[in-house]
Enzyme design. Structure first.
Site, PDB file in Angstrom:
ATOM      1  N   ASN A  68       0.855  -1.182   0.000  1.00 55.20           N
ATOM      2  CA  ASN A  68       0.000   0.000   0.000  1.00 55.20           C
ATOM      3  C   ASN A  68       0.893   1.235   0.000  1.00 55.20           C
ATOM      4  O   ASN A  68       1.332   1.707   1.041  1.00 55.20           O
ATOM      5  CB  ASN A  68      -0.900  -0.027   1.226  1.00 55.20           C
ATOM      6  N   ASP A  69       1.158   1.741  -1.186  1.00 52.08           N
ATOM      7  CA  ASP A  69       2.060   2.894  -1.333  1.00 52.08           C
ATOM      8  C   ASP A  69       1.610   4.097  -0.514  1.00 52.08           C
ATOM      9  O   ASP A  69       2.367   5.040  -0.320  1.00 52.08           O
ATOM     10  CB  ASP A  69       2.089   3.328  -2.804  1.00 52.08           C
ATOM     11  N   CYS A  70       0.369   4.066  -0.087  1.00 56.60           N
ATOM     12  CA  CYS A  70      -0.214   5.243   0.562  1.00 56.60           C
ATOM     13  C   CYS A  70      -0.219   5.150   2.086  1.00 56.60           C
ATOM     14  O   CYS A  70      -0.718   6.046   2.752  1.00 56.60           O
ATOM     15  CB  CYS A  70      -1.628   5.443   0.059  1.00 56.60           C
TER      16      CYS A  70
END
Ligand code: BGC
Length: 807
Positions: free
Chosen positions: A482-484
């Site tokens: 989850n890059d976020c």
């Protein structure tokens, strides 16, 4: 509501109206020349790199949407119209767009004139062929004018959109017979040009956009086709275009076919010019000669079809469920090939000028295309591994042209290295090419610093135990899958990126997702070591996996589900104790895939919690409750309004992890329910809600907290394609290549009774019949002989194995 239908026989989606809820596109080309084409002929093409070698101009985020394409205009007496509906939007008496495997065909009619335009990139050539057939469907003879139109991009797509002070002066063309050459900057460092040709004499032409359209007109009001008078304009600076004008005289019922070729040519520097200042056209002419007749076009289309037959023929099924068959046999595989070619560069949501190839993304994409193009998967693996650092960490992205790591974004996404193990494992299981592990592969592209690919995998694996946090769980770094979820970032400045801005220094924030992935990838690594006879190392690695599983069951467990992470301050994320973001999807799917909690019952509890808290009418949302405010200690995830993207959207990529996890527990009906909730073919009837193409996955569907619950965005380029393909083929149908044989272990819902599967693998054809009675157990025979367990060994000799699986 539907806007078309599937034609499975032809492997096409047939769009019945130009007014789809969003432009529904297709991709042309699979090697080095690519095009994107919408159902109203919008889009553009490029050679290899969508940023640096853009042939035609496209206007992203424009009003109206989808501005620019390959447009044809018909001037029929006083009536001027465009057969692709856009850009003139005149009412059509008939319209149909067929998106097929690497080609698109738009057919329409107005005023007794029928037009069919077939567009594709021929195999082995750097061009688009546009074959236009005009038919007089009326009772009287008539002559119409046919105008073609493409607008050239001045090569560098970013510069083309921004650097007007310079590039309004550079545009140049050459015109020779029925060919218009776009030679901007060819006089200096470019050794390439583009051309647009038609196989018929011209009644006139235009190469200057202002002359063709009129300065204050849009494409739908182009003055040349409206007046019927080509101006024979010569572009000089400003905006070079190519438009041919043809007079087409037709007896009643008569058809005439024209072949247009939009090509790209590169010349050796010493052969650039045929005379001072005149581009050498020898190569262009060869390309033109290859497609100067409809018979040549027909042959090239046949070759394209044969190419796709071969690509899609490695795994085919017949299940009695036509939607399942079309996903597995056609569209899911097709999308996997497109993601192989495009990564995340060019779609209607990716502008083709931005991101490089993702380390994680590319390894995951590989899981979906390795069976189709194993040799190219091998090359991709070496490219990816060559960007890895010595300590096992990895650049998050690399540039496709240079194949070097991208310094702007750097490293520190601590899940990245593990995906390499999964990519390599999938390749070896598919091909048996264990020798790839002996290849010398550089670190950080330094040819003087290399190690075997096996050593790269070891560094990937060790990177986790070498980077543990206070609870013994893997440190998250900048983010994991989850890059976020940016737990060390603490960004308060709007103009900086969550992914690249300076992180707080700390070794506290931990990821349970990486722990789950460590188990999944770690098992693949151990299997490879065992296959190599490196039993000591295998045992040692297994020990670390067992230890991590134990830590997860203790520190990674929240009571009813797996925690998501520990933050910078050591506080849990994805816990019942949190006010928002109490439960996340990723660790529930991934930990169970890694086998954590299967024996203790935690896996079942976790998946039941997914059903209870995260499931929705349109798919499983990423987290609940959605974050309602920005949390500086969480980063980008809380920047989205509730229900979108990573903040409680249905992020389709991670839904198949839960599907796979459910099959691990043998819960076929639930796995099926989740699979069909987001599989595009099953969403065709709600295309008005979903809005994206019903033949490919989108990255995200708005979650239950969003205003437009069920509306998708970002179709085509997403890891969703590969992971759903893995889920449905390897876990629901249960057909999976293993190191020593083909595993056949279906987990099918009761209503699917008998499935026949053909799987071509390592030169062997496995003809499989699954007889599904929903027993939950598996009884296999191979060529009539009982099989011990669920893995059918690869035959020493022989080319066909008949497998029957009763389950
Ligand atoms: C990225 C993936 C990432 C996903 C979830 C996508 O846009 O390409 O690498 O895993 O978002 O954040």
């Amino acid at each position: 509501m539907r806007f078309g239908h599937f034609d499975d026989e032809k492997r096409e989606y047939v769009i019945e109206t130009p007014k789809t809820p969003y432009p529904w596109i297709n991709y042309l080309g699979s090697e080095s020349f690519f095009g994107l084409v919408s159902n109203t002929a919008g889009g553009y093409c490029f050679y290899r790199d969508a940023r640096y070698r853009r042939l035609t101009r496209y206007r992203y985020n424009n009003v109206p949407v989808d501005e620019g394409g390959r447009y044809f205009y018909i001037k029929d007496g006083d009536d001027t119209w465009t057969p692709s509906w856009r850009p003139m939007k005149k009412e059509l008496e008939r319209y149909e767009c067929r998106h097929g495997m690497g080609y698109t065909k738009i057919s329409s009619a107005r005023g007794g004139v029928g037009v069919e335009t077939l567009m594709f990139v021929p195999v082995g050539h750097n061009c688009e062929v546009h074959q236009v057939t005009v038919t007089n469907e009326g009772q009287a003879a008539k002559t119409v004018k046919l105008f073609s139109f493409v607008e050239f991009c001045l090569w560098n797509a970013l510069d083309d959109m921004t650097n007007f002070q310079q590039n309004f002066n550079t545009g140049e063309v050459e015109i020779e017979g029925s060919t218009i050459y776009h030679v901007t900057e060819y006089r200096e460092r470019r050794d390439h040009y583009a051309f647009y040709h038609v196989n018929a004499p011209l009644a006139g032409f235009d190469t200057d956009r202002h002359s063709f359209l009129g300065l204050y007109n849009g494409f739908g009001e182009a003055q040349v086709p409206l007046s019927g008078e080509p101006r024979n304009s010569r572009a000089s600076g400003w905006h070079p275009i190519a438009s041919h004008c043809l007079d087409v005289a037709l007896a009643p019922g008569e058809s005439k076919t024209f072949v247009f070729v939009l090509g790209y040519v590169e010349n050796p520097r010493e052969e650039k010019f045929s005379a001072p200042g005149v581009a050498n056209k020898t190569r262009a002419k060869a390309l033109i000669d290859a497609f100067s007749t409809p018979a040549q076009v027909e042959e090239a289309l046949g070759k394209l079809r044969a190419t796709w037959d071969a690509l899609l023929g490695k795994l085919t099924i017949k299940s009695g469920d036509e939607k399942l068959d079309r996903m597995v046999n056609i569209w899911n595989q097709y999308q996997c090939m497109v993601t192989f070619n495009m990564s995340r560069s060019a779609s209607y949501f990716e502008s083709g000028i931005g991101r490089g190839m993702g380390f994680r993304d590319s390894n995951q994409d590989l899981l979906g295309f390795v069976h189709m193009v194993p040799e190219r998967a091998r090359e991709r693996i070496i490219d990816i591994a060559s960007t890895q650092f010595e300590d096992g960490s990895a650049y998050h992205q690399y540039q496709p042209l240079t194949k070097r790591g991208n310094n702007d974004i750097g490293s520190g996404f601590n899940d990245d290295p593990l995906w390499l193990i999964l990519g390599v494992g999938a390749y070896i299981r598919e091909t048996g090419d264990i020798g790839i592990l002996d290849e010398q592969v550089p670190f950080d592209n330094d040819p003087n610093n290399t190690a075997t690919l096996l050593e790269h995998l070891k560094r990937s694996f060790d990177h986790v135990p070498n980077n543990l946090g206070p609870n013994g769980l893997p440190l998250i770094g900048r983010a994991d899958w989850n890059d976020c979820l940016n737990l060390n970032c603490f960004s308060e400045t709007p103009d900086e990126s969550f992914q690249t801005t300076g992180n707080k220094v700390g070794r506290t924030a931990e990821s349970t997702f990486i722990a789950g992935l460590f188990l999944l990838a770690g098992k693949e690594y151990v299997a490879l070591l065992e296959k190599l006879g490196r039993n000591g190392e295998a045992e040692q690695a297994s020990g670390l996996l067992t230890k991590m599983a134990a830590v997860m069951e203790d520190k990674g467990w929240d009571g009813e589900w797996f925690l998501r992470a520990y933050d910078f301050f050591g506080e849990p994320i994805g816990s019942n104790r949190c006010e928002e973001g109490k439960i996340f999807i990723e660790p529930q799917g991934m930990c169970v895939m890694g086998g954590i909690g299967v024996e203790s019952g935690k896996a079942k509890l976790a998946l039941d919690s997914v059903k209870k808290h995260l499931d929705s009418k349109y798919g499983i949302v990423l987290l609940q409750p959605a974050y309602t405010t920005y949390h500086v200690k969480l980063g980008e995830i809380s920047s989205y309004p509730p229900g979108y993207k990573e903040n409680a959207g249905i992020f389709c990529h991670n839904n198949p992890w839960v599907v796979i996890a459910e099959t691990e527990l043998g819960r076929a009906d639930r796995a099926w329910e989740y699979y069909t909730k987001i599989a595009p073919a099953y969403l065709e009837d709600i295309s008005d809600v979903h809005r994206m193409e019903p033949y490919v996955y989108a990255q995200m569907i708005a979650g239950k907290d969003a205003v437009n619950h069920g509306e998708a965005k970002n179709s085509w380029l997403t890891g969703t394609a590969a992971y759903n393909y893995v889920a449905v083929t390897q876990h629901i149908l249960g057909i999976r290549a293993e190191l020593d044989g083909l595993r056949v272990k279906p987990c099918l819902p009761k209503h699917i009774g008998e499935v026949s599967v053909k799987r071509v693998l390592r030169g062997v054809t496995f003809d499989i019949t699954i007889k599904n009675r929903g027993t939950g157990s598996h009884k296999l025979t191979a060529d009539g002989q009982p099989v011990d367990g669920v893995v059918v060994p690869y035959p020493a000799t022989g080319k066909t194995v008949r497998v029957v699986c009763e389950c």
